[in-house]
Design a protein around this motif. Structure first.
Motif: not given
Length: 288
Positions: A103-118
């Motif tokens: 869950a720490l991968s760069m690929a996943l973290l990039v995708v998480l940027e598109a989510l709202s804060p909540v």
């Protein structure tokens, strides 16, 4: 605060940093959130707190939510692609648990940027830390039923955009080494075989250093771009294989200074389909 309280907090520090980093994607900001949580822990009566771990999780999550909301405008105005600040470790080092988690991968973290804060908070708490919905609901001030729906939508978004494949660690290591060899040899044919036809390359210079201002799409364009960079490299440039967010990658040094950190995601054909290059000096200040 009693000495035992300090020890209790230190036992939680790695987990809290992992939570803050997944929420924010930057090392410095995550460390700040943990330090702010420590200050708040110092000011409360710990004896009155039934579950210190849950209390600290709540504090850090809410601090991160505030930080994400205030950082949105800054990220919208960011120059070029925004990538997380990488967590770099020696290639064969035994990684802390915070760096071993997929869950720490760069690929996943990039995708998480598109989510709202909540959405990001609910996804990270549930998927990254297996926290129950009732607890998540209290942290983000939503009902448990609403949190379930938020998590479902977030998982659908992440699953559609973050492809994960069953590539072994040894295969990943071999792929990165072959990539380094092809770059150093200036071999376009070899480099092309390592890249997926629909590969995407992201470079984050943040306007601080020269970097591609937009993602580069496709095997041929990426190959030309990378070999062009290699031809311009200074004689005192060297590559060091490292672990980047738990995955094989490498750091490029110019003399003794870190110039960039590279990480990759691969497909089922054993080819690189996403390249992530962090060059922004502000995101590399913690890298040695």
């Amino acid at each position: 605060m009693q000495p035992d309280d300090t020890e209790l907090f230190e036992e939680q520090r790695e987990r809290l940093f992992g939570l803050a980093y997944r929420m924010l994607g930057t090392v410095a900001a995550a460390e700040d959130m943990v330090q702010d949580a420590y200050v708040r822990w110092h000011d409360v009566d710990s004896a009155a707190i039934e579950n210190p771990s849950a209390y600290l999780t709540t504090v850090v999550t809410r601090l991160c939510l505030d930080e994400l909301k205030s950082a949105r405008k800054q990220r919208d105005a960011y120059t070029g692609p925004w990538l997380p600040a990488p967590i770099v470790a020696e290639r064969n080092a035994t990684l802390p648990s915070v760096e071993r988690d997929n869950a720490l991968s760069m690929a996943l973290l990039v995708v998480l940027e598109a989510l709202s804060p909540v959405q990001r908070a609910v996804f990270v708490l549930r998927e990254g830390f297996d926290i129950d919905y009732s607890t998540i609901a209290r942290i983000v001030h939503r009902s448990p039923e609403h949190c379930r729906k938020i998590a479902q939508r977030a998982r659908a978004h992440v699953g559609a955009r973050n492809r994960r494949y069953s590539t072994s660690r040894d295969e990943q290591e071999a792929l990165v080494q072959a990539f380094v060899d092809a770059i150093e040899d200036g071999d376009p044919e070899q480099l092309g075989t390592l890249l997926a036809e629909d590969a995407i390359s992201y470079s984050d210079g943040g306007g601080e250093v020269t970097a591609a201002l937009r993602p580069i799409y496709g095997r041929e364009r990426i190959t030309r771009f990378l070999l062009g960079l290699a031809r311009k490299a200074r004689p005192d440039t060297r590559i060091e294989r490292v672990s980047v967010n738990g995955d094989p990658g490498f750091t490029i040094y110019v003399e003794k200074d870190v110039q960039s950190v590279w990480s990759f995601a691969s497909n089922d054909n054993g080819q690189i389909d996403r390249l992530f290059t962090v060059l922004n000096p502000q995101k590399l200040s913690h890298v040695r």
